[in-house]
Design an enzyme around this catalytic site. Sequence first.
Site, PDB file in Angstrom:
ATOM      1  N   SER A  76       0.815  -1.227   0.000  1.00  0.00           N
ATOM      2  CA  SER A  76       0.000   0.000   0.000  1.00  0.00           C
ATOM      3  C   SER A  76       0.849   1.279   0.000  1.00  0.00           C
ATOM      4  O   SER A  76       0.493   2.232  -0.702  1.00  0.00           O
ATOM      5  CB  SER A  76      -0.958  -0.014   1.195  1.00  0.00           C
ATOM      6  OG  SER A  76      -1.863  -1.066   1.025  1.00  0.00           O
ATOM      7  N   LYS A  89      -8.541  -6.333  11.168  1.00  0.00           N
ATOM      8  CA  LYS A  89      -9.760  -5.895  10.480  1.00  0.00           C
ATOM      9  C   LYS A  89     -11.036  -6.097  11.312  1.00  0.00           C
ATOM     10  O   LYS A  89     -11.981  -5.345  11.174  1.00  0.00           O
ATOM     11  CB  LYS A  89      -9.908  -6.619   9.141  1.00  0.00           C
ATOM     12  CG  LYS A  89      -8.883  -6.180   8.101  1.00  0.00           C
ATOM     13  CD  LYS A  89      -9.145  -6.849   6.764  1.00  0.00           C
ATOM     14  CE  LYS A  89      -8.046  -6.524   5.771  1.00  0.00           C
ATOM     15  NZ  LYS A  89      -8.308  -7.096   4.446  1.00  0.00           N
ATOM     16  N   ASN A 124     -11.449  -2.160   6.924  1.00  0.00           N
ATOM     17  CA  ASN A 124     -10.060  -2.053   6.462  1.00  0.00           C
ATOM     18  C   ASN A 124      -9.624  -0.612   6.228  1.00  0.00           C
ATOM     19  O   ASN A 124      -8.477  -0.367   5.891  1.00  0.00           O
ATOM     20  CB  ASN A 124      -9.831  -2.892   5.190  1.00  0.00           C
ATOM     21  CG  ASN A 124     -10.401  -2.213   3.963  1.00  0.00           C
ATOM     22  OD1 ASN A 124     -11.389  -1.497   4.043  1.00  0.00           O
ATOM     23  ND2 ASN A 124      -9.775  -2.436   2.826  1.00  0.00           N
ATOM     24  N   ASP A 159     -12.675  -3.519   0.818  1.00  0.00           N
ATOM     25  CA  ASP A 159     -12.325  -4.783   0.138  1.00  0.00           C
ATOM     26  C   ASP A 159     -13.484  -5.261  -0.740  1.00  0.00           C
ATOM     27  O   ASP A 159     -13.287  -5.647  -1.894  1.00  0.00           O
ATOM     28  CB  ASP A 159     -12.010  -5.887   1.162  1.00  0.00           C
ATOM     29  CG  ASP A 159     -10.623  -5.735   1.765  1.00  0.00           C
ATOM     30  OD1 ASP A 159      -9.748  -5.150   1.099  1.00  0.00           O
ATOM     31  OD2 ASP A 159     -10.412  -6.200   2.903  1.00  0.00           O
ATOM     32  N   GLY A 219     -12.219 -17.081   5.229  1.00  0.00           N
ATOM     33  CA  GLY A 219     -11.430 -16.237   6.142  1.00  0.00           C
ATOM     34  C   GLY A 219     -11.882 -14.794   5.964  1.00  0.00           C
ATOM     35  O   GLY A 219     -13.003 -14.527   5.506  1.00  0.00           O
ATOM     36  N   GLY A 220     -10.996 -13.846   6.305  1.00  0.00           N
ATOM     37  CA  GLY A 220     -11.351 -12.428   6.222  1.00  0.00           C
ATOM     38  C   GLY A 220     -11.799 -12.031   4.819  1.00  0.00           C
ATOM     39  O   GLY A 220     -12.849 -11.396   4.641  1.00  0.00           O
ATOM     40  N   ARG A 256     -11.695 -25.164   4.119  1.00  0.00           N
ATOM     41  CA  ARG A 256     -10.988 -26.258   4.780  1.00  0.00           C
ATOM     42  C   ARG A 256     -11.609 -26.519   6.147  1.00  0.00           C
ATOM     43  O   ARG A 256     -11.940 -27.648   6.480  1.00  0.00           O
ATOM     44  CB  ARG A 256      -9.505 -25.858   4.887  1.00  0.00           C
ATOM     45  CG  ARG A 256      -8.591 -26.915   5.379  1.00  0.00           C
ATOM     46  CD  ARG A 256      -7.174 -26.426   5.341  1.00  0.00           C
ATOM     47  NE  ARG A 256      -6.985 -25.198   6.147  1.00  0.00           N
ATOM     48  CZ  ARG A 256      -5.835 -24.581   6.300  1.00  0.00           C
ATOM     49  NH1 ARG A 256      -4.747 -25.029   5.692  1.00  0.00           N
ATOM     50  NH2 ARG A 256      -5.744 -23.496   7.039  1.00  0.00           N
ATOM     51  N   GLY A 268      -5.559 -11.072  -8.132  1.00  0.00           N
ATOM     52  CA  GLY A 268      -6.051 -10.110  -7.140  1.00  0.00           C
ATOM     53  C   GLY A 268      -5.525  -8.688  -7.291  1.00  0.00           C
ATOM     54  O   GLY A 268      -5.852  -7.823  -6.477  1.00  0.00           O
TER      55      GLY A 268
HETATM   56  P1  NAP Z   1      -7.285 -15.464   6.289  1.00  0.00           P
HETATM   57  O1  NAP Z   1      -8.331 -14.691   6.999  1.00  0.00           O
HETATM   58  O2  NAP Z   1      -6.072 -15.918   7.003  1.00  0.00           O
HETATM   59  O3  NAP Z   1      -8.014 -16.747   5.625  1.00  0.00           O
HETATM   60  C1  NAP Z   1      -7.276 -17.723   4.919  1.00  0.00           C
HETATM   61  C2  NAP Z   1      -8.206 -18.620   4.159  1.00  0.00           C
HETATM   62  O4  NAP Z   1      -7.433 -19.545   3.383  1.00  0.00           O
HETATM   63  C3  NAP Z   1      -9.093 -19.478   5.073  1.00  0.00           C
HETATM   64  O5  NAP Z   1     -10.303 -19.730   4.399  1.00  0.00           O
HETATM   65  C4  NAP Z   1      -8.247 -20.763   5.195  1.00  0.00           C
HETATM   66  O6  NAP Z   1      -8.995 -21.908   5.550  1.00  0.00           O
HETATM   67  C5  NAP Z   1      -7.760 -20.895   3.787  1.00  0.00           C
HETATM   68  N1  NAP Z   1      -6.543 -21.704   3.616  1.00  0.00           N
HETATM   69  C6  NAP Z   1      -5.303 -21.421   4.043  1.00  0.00           C
HETATM   70  N2  NAP Z   1      -4.433 -22.354   3.633  1.00  0.00           N
HETATM   71  C7  NAP Z   1      -5.160 -23.265   2.934  1.00  0.00           C
HETATM   72  C8  NAP Z   1      -4.839 -24.466   2.251  1.00  0.00           C
HETATM   73  N3  NAP Z   1      -3.591 -24.931   2.214  1.00  0.00           N
HETATM   74  N4  NAP Z   1      -5.827 -25.150   1.619  1.00  0.00           N
HETATM   75  C9  NAP Z   1      -7.097 -24.668   1.626  1.00  0.00           C
HETATM   76  N5  NAP Z   1      -7.465 -23.541   2.268  1.00  0.00           N
HETATM   77  C10 NAP Z   1      -6.505 -22.844   2.914  1.00  0.00           C
HETATM   78  O7  NAP Z   1      -6.709 -14.642   5.043  1.00  0.00           O
HETATM   79  P2  NAP Z   1      -7.518 -13.627   4.094  1.00  0.00           P
HETATM   80  O8  NAP Z   1      -7.292 -12.247   4.535  1.00  0.00           O
HETATM   81  O9  NAP Z   1      -8.899 -14.130   3.951  1.00  0.00           O
HETATM   82  O10 NAP Z   1      -6.718 -13.805   2.714  1.00  0.00           O
HETATM   83  C11 NAP Z   1      -6.923 -14.930   1.892  1.00  0.00           C
HETATM   84  C12 NAP Z   1      -6.204 -14.714   0.561  1.00  0.00           C
HETATM   85  O11 NAP Z   1      -6.783 -13.594  -0.126  1.00  0.00           O
HETATM   86  C13 NAP Z   1      -4.730 -14.396   0.734  1.00  0.00           C
HETATM   87  O12 NAP Z   1      -4.023 -15.055  -0.288  1.00  0.00           O
HETATM   88  C14 NAP Z   1      -4.648 -12.888   0.526  1.00  0.00           C
HETATM   89  O13 NAP Z   1      -3.420 -12.479  -0.028  1.00  0.00           O
HETATM   90  C15 NAP Z   1      -5.775 -12.682  -0.485  1.00  0.00           C
HETATM   91  N6  NAP Z   1      -6.331 -11.325  -0.388  1.00  0.00           N
HETATM   92  C16 NAP Z   1      -6.258 -10.521  -1.495  1.00  0.00           C
HETATM   93  C17 NAP Z   1      -6.799  -9.260  -1.455  1.00  0.00           C
HETATM   94  C18 NAP Z   1      -6.725  -8.385  -2.667  1.00  0.00           C
HETATM   95  O14 NAP Z   1      -6.989  -7.174  -2.565  1.00  0.00           O
HETATM   96  N7  NAP Z   1      -6.396  -8.921  -3.816  1.00  0.00           N
HETATM   97  C19 NAP Z   1      -7.421  -8.774  -0.288  1.00  0.00           C
HETATM   98  C20 NAP Z   1      -7.490  -9.625   0.828  1.00  0.00           C
HETATM   99  C21 NAP Z   1      -6.932 -10.902   0.755  1.00  0.00           C
HETATM  100  P3  NAP Z   1      -9.262 -22.236   7.098  1.00  0.00           P
HETATM  101  O15 NAP Z   1     -10.435 -21.385   7.496  1.00  0.00           O
HETATM  102  O16 NAP Z   1      -9.557 -23.674   7.113  1.00  0.00           O
HETATM  103  O17 NAP Z   1      -8.011 -21.887   7.842  1.00  0.00           O
END
Ligand code: NAP
Length: 310
Positions: free
Chosen positions: A32, A81, A102, A132, A158-159, A181, A275
């Site tokens: 950012s 968040k 956020n 987001d 997740g978030g 998962r 993304g």
């Molecule tokens: P988070 O809250 O930590 O959630 C992670 C998610 O991924 C949960 O659903 C988790 O499942 C799942 N997960 C993790 N490892 C896994 C695996 N090996 N196999 C299957 N599922 C798995 O993170 P988040 O903030 O939601 O972010 C998730 C992704 O979105 C990240 O890659 C992040 O970089 C991306 N993101 C991108 C943007 C953008 O602007 N482009 C914005 C936000 C996030 P469990 O619930 O079972 O742990």
Amino acid sequence: MFPLQVNKKMGIITGRTKIVGVFGYPIAHSLSPHMHNAVFKELNLDFIYLAFEVKPENLSSAIKSISALNMYGINLTIPHKEACLPYLDEITKEAKLIGAVNTIEVRHLGSRAVHLSSQSSGQVRLIGHNTDALGFIRSLKESKISIKGKKILLLGAGGAGKSISFALALNNANEIYIVNRTLEKAKILAENLKKKLNFKRVSVISFEHTSLKNIMKTTDIIINATSAGMKNQDSVPVPVDYLNKKTIVYDLIYNPATTKLLKLANEKGCRTFNGESMLVHQGAIAFEIWTKLKAPVNLMRKALRKALNV
Ligand code: NAP
């Protein structure tokens, strides 16, 4: 729009420079600052965007410091968040529904003139937004993709999965299938969509369930909101063999720019997105909330790409 103070010698931080930034832990990887500072420089705005490493136990004092230090606005990233909600004065309707903020807007009570003055001592209110969800929708609109009436398979609860699921329901998706998962988290999310939005066309399935392949064959859009494919670049969250080439595949991951999921989906002939655009648009909306100016989206994208080396 209103006349913001410009600093003709940009790059020089003065007593008038307005501070915005991001609180997160860890934070060193944040892209950012690259996006926002590039825009401030290009538009000659006397702002600086800083990344603050804020440990969870210090979040409440960090949020108090926003008004104490007369900051102009703050982004929040993992793990703050949701934890920030009790410390804010107001939360927008969308952010309240999603249960995550956020972006914090610092709204000064009283006149705009007070707001713009670096000497401001008036009372402030901290308003929590979620950019987001809207950033995701704007990224789709940019590619002329509408959610309305679509069957969507959402991977992750997740978030990010949470924000995306509300954006999908609020934008009239026809059906949403959530896979996660940890199944319990997907169930809670689906219940929340039903309760808070009265959105009933949502189902939860496990990654192992046999119906997943049929859903994959017939879904309009698959969205990966898991982190699978980010650190372990060989990881693919769903069996790509069942992908239909008409399906749009959107991976929220932006680094690497092409995850294995996107590579395989491309090979199948699917239209794919990473993304990057969502990241740019969520930042652009935060910029607009803070400055009331239209964000130069392409400039932000260019700065992000430069930081990502793509
Ligand atoms: P988070 O809250 O930590 O959630 C992670 C998610 O991924 C949960 O659903 C988790 O499942 C799942 N997960 C993790 N490892 C896994 C695996 N090996 N196999 C299957 N599922 C798995 O993170 P988040 O903030 O939601 O972010 C998730 C992704 O979105 C990240 O890659 C992040 O970089 C991306 N993101 C991108 C943007 C953008 O602007 N482009 C914005 C936000 C996030 P469990 O619930 O079972 O742990």
